[in-house]
Design a protein around this motif. Structure first.
Motif, PDB file in Angstrom:
ATOM      1  N   ILE A 189      98.347  41.264  66.962  1.00  0.00           N
ATOM      2  CA  ILE A 189      97.170  42.091  66.721  1.00  0.00           C
ATOM      3  C   ILE A 189      97.016  42.365  65.227  1.00  0.00           C
ATOM      4  O   ILE A 189      97.978  42.782  64.580  1.00  0.00           O
ATOM      5  CB  ILE A 189      97.306  43.430  67.485  1.00  0.00           C
ATOM      6  N   GLY A 190      95.828  42.120  64.698  1.00  0.00           N
ATOM      7  CA  GLY A 190      95.543  42.433  63.299  1.00  0.00           C
ATOM      8  C   GLY A 190      94.353  43.371  63.214  1.00  0.00           C
ATOM      9  O   GLY A 190      93.268  43.030  63.682  1.00  0.00           O
ATOM     10  N   SER A 191      94.554  44.548  62.625  1.00  0.00           N
ATOM     11  CA  SER A 191      93.481  45.543  62.532  1.00  0.00           C
ATOM     12  C   SER A 191      93.020  45.706  61.094  1.00  0.00           C
ATOM     13  O   SER A 191      93.817  46.036  60.211  1.00  0.00           O
ATOM     14  CB  SER A 191      93.963  46.899  63.061  1.00  0.00           C
ATOM     15  N   ARG A 212      98.958  38.554  55.842  1.00  0.00           N
ATOM     16  CA  ARG A 212      98.596  38.021  54.533  1.00  0.00           C
ATOM     17  C   ARG A 212      97.138  38.279  54.198  1.00  0.00           C
ATOM     18  O   ARG A 212      96.761  38.439  53.036  1.00  0.00           O
ATOM     19  CB  ARG A 212      98.873  36.510  54.540  1.00  0.00           C
ATOM     20  N   HIS A 213      96.278  38.310  55.232  1.00  0.00           N
ATOM     21  CA  HIS A 213      94.856  38.563  54.999  1.00  0.00           C
ATOM     22  C   HIS A 213      94.533  40.055  54.956  1.00  0.00           C
ATOM     23  O   HIS A 213      93.372  40.448  54.942  1.00  0.00           O
ATOM     24  CB  HIS A 213      94.010  37.851  56.049  1.00  0.00           C
ATOM     25  N   GLY A 214      95.552  40.888  54.989  1.00  0.00           N
ATOM     26  CA  GLY A 214      95.355  42.317  54.767  1.00  0.00           C
ATOM     27  C   GLY A 214      95.193  43.157  56.014  1.00  0.00           C
ATOM     28  O   GLY A 214      94.878  44.343  55.917  1.00  0.00           O
ATOM     29  N   ALA A 215      95.406  42.565  57.180  1.00  0.00           N
ATOM     30  CA  ALA A 215      95.301  43.353  58.413  1.00  0.00           C
ATOM     31  C   ALA A 215      96.574  44.158  58.632  1.00  0.00           C
ATOM     32  O   ALA A 215      97.668  43.720  58.275  1.00  0.00           O
ATOM     33  CB  ALA A 215      95.068  42.432  59.606  1.00  0.00           C
ATOM     34  N   LYS A 216      96.402  45.343  59.214  1.00  0.00           N
ATOM     35  CA  LYS A 216      97.559  46.066  59.737  1.00  0.00           C
ATOM     36  C   LYS A 216      97.983  45.324  61.001  1.00  0.00           C
ATOM     37  O   LYS A 216      97.205  45.190  61.940  1.00  0.00           O
ATOM     38  CB  LYS A 216      97.178  47.513  60.055  1.00  0.00           C
ATOM     39  N   THR A 217      99.193  44.807  60.987  1.00  0.00           N
ATOM     40  CA  THR A 217      99.577  43.832  62.009  1.00  0.00           C
ATOM     41  C   THR A 217     100.616  44.389  62.971  1.00  0.00           C
ATOM     42  O   THR A 217     101.604  44.995  62.553  1.00  0.00           O
ATOM     43  CB  THR A 217     100.096  42.549  61.325  1.00  0.00           C
ATOM     44  N   PHE A 218     100.349  44.198  64.256  1.00  0.00           N
ATOM     45  CA  PHE A 218     101.267  44.623  65.318  1.00  0.00           C
ATOM     46  C   PHE A 218     101.673  43.389  66.119  1.00  0.00           C
ATOM     47  O   PHE A 218     100.830  42.542  66.412  1.00  0.00           O
ATOM     48  CB  PHE A 218     100.593  45.573  66.314  1.00  0.00           C
TER      49      PHE A 218
END
Ligand code: AHN
Ligand code: ZN
Length: 324
Positions: free
Chosen positions: A101-103, A75-81
């Motif tokens: 993981i949020g990148s 939701r905060h815009g991270a590419k999430t794994f």
């Protein structure tokens, strides 16, 4: 092992947005403005995790909280794994684990790593009452506080990028280490999620300039000493963080003195990936184990969580990230 790619953070990726060219203030051309860390928001993130119940691997609360954390990063815009793994505990139990993981700016060459463990301990084995030793605990400070502070930092990064890559990792199964009521010794039973990730990074050849671990960063009156392995592996990072805290007036939390050596997630990132990492961890030189009195007891509850401590740590980390 599998790595699920949850979402690409394209929605919030255009922070620099529009056609307007941002103009730096003339007075401080090289220093970006540091966002204000919202302690109420961080506190709510801590409370929301605790509300799931103990986040012990192989429980419904654990699974539900994993989904919540991944969705917040997304939701905060991270590419999430979400990295799934079946890991073996000290007693042979197979633990269904999730490293989350949020990148931010995933393709940027320059990267900084921020991390915390999100699981909570299945045992209150340091509780004064032996009847509690096999009970799980709330883990308001031990687990939820570091994640809560990092979710607020993720929210701020989503609103305004520091201009380089930041990876936020919530590691699983940090706190499933051999309990005090078990006498046989086995090495490396703590930090299982981190150990797994260092052998199976979410992207090949992952590297970061440095890493900061947040562990027990919400306790009222917490004190953070310069942890031994952090100083050995990353002395300049320790100095950068402690001086940022001092500049902000948080010197009563960030004590200008050495602390003991602590087995924690940072040591596996240091040894496994050679990334210089530091551990910001509540350390009490007066207690037997060096941790606050409620550590690994039934008393690790929201009662001990203080917004001001979360603010001191969160604002310090934001200052470091946006001014370096
Ligand atoms: C040990 O208890 C071996 N290390 C402390 C790391 C830790 C546990 N942090 C939170 N819980
Ligand atoms: Zn713990």
């Amino acid at each position: 092992m599998s790595v699920l790619l949850l979402a690409c953070g394209s929605k919030n990726a255009n922070n620099t947005g529009t056609n307007a060219v941002p103009v730096a203030p003339a007075s401080s051309p090289s220093i970006s403005e540091v966002p204000a860390f919202d302690a109420d928001s961080a506190y709510a993130y801590v409370a929301n995790q605790v509300a799931f119940g103990p986040r012990v691997p192989n429980t419904e609360a654990h699974k539900a909280c994993a989904n919540y954390l991944a969705n917040e990063l997304k939701r905060h815009g991270a590419k999430t794994f979400v990295q799934e793994a079946a890991l073996t505990a000290y007693d042979g139990t197979r633990l269904q684990c999730y490293n989350i993981i949020g990148s931010f700016l995933p393709d940027h060459e320059r990267r900084v790593l921020l991390f915390a463990h999100w699981d909570s301990r299945p045992y209150s084995d340091h509780d004064p009452d032996p009847a509690n030793h096999r009970k799980p605990l709330d883990g308001a400070d031990d687990g939820a506080s570091g994640v809560g502070a990092l979710l607020e930092i993720a929210r701020q990064i989503g609103q305004k990028s520091p201009g380089y890559g930041v990876d936020i990792i919530f590691f699983d199964a940090e706190d499933y280490g051999t309990p005090e009521f078990v006498t046989d010794f086995k090495p490396n039973t703590w930090c299982l999620g981190t150990q797994f990730w260092t052998r199976n990074t979410h992207v090949p050849n992952y590297q970061a300039e440095y890493g900061i671990l947040l562990d027990m960063v919400g306790g009222r009156g917490a004190t953070f000493f310069k942890e031994y392995q952090s100083v050995r592996a990353a002395a300049p990072i320790v100095e950068m963080v402690w001086s940022a805290a001092r500049d902000l007036g948080y010197g009563r939390y960030f004590i200008n003195a050495d602390g003991g050596a602590i087995t924690d997630d940072h040591q596996y990132v240091i040894s496994g990936l050679r990334i210089p990492c530091i551990d910001i961890i509540n350390y009490d030189p007066e207690t037997e184990k060096g941790f606050p009195a409620y550590w690994h007891t039934q008393d690790d509850t929201m009662e001990n969580i203080d917004r001001e401590t979360l603010k001191a740590v969160g604002q310090t980390v934001l200052k470091v990230i946006y001014e370096n």
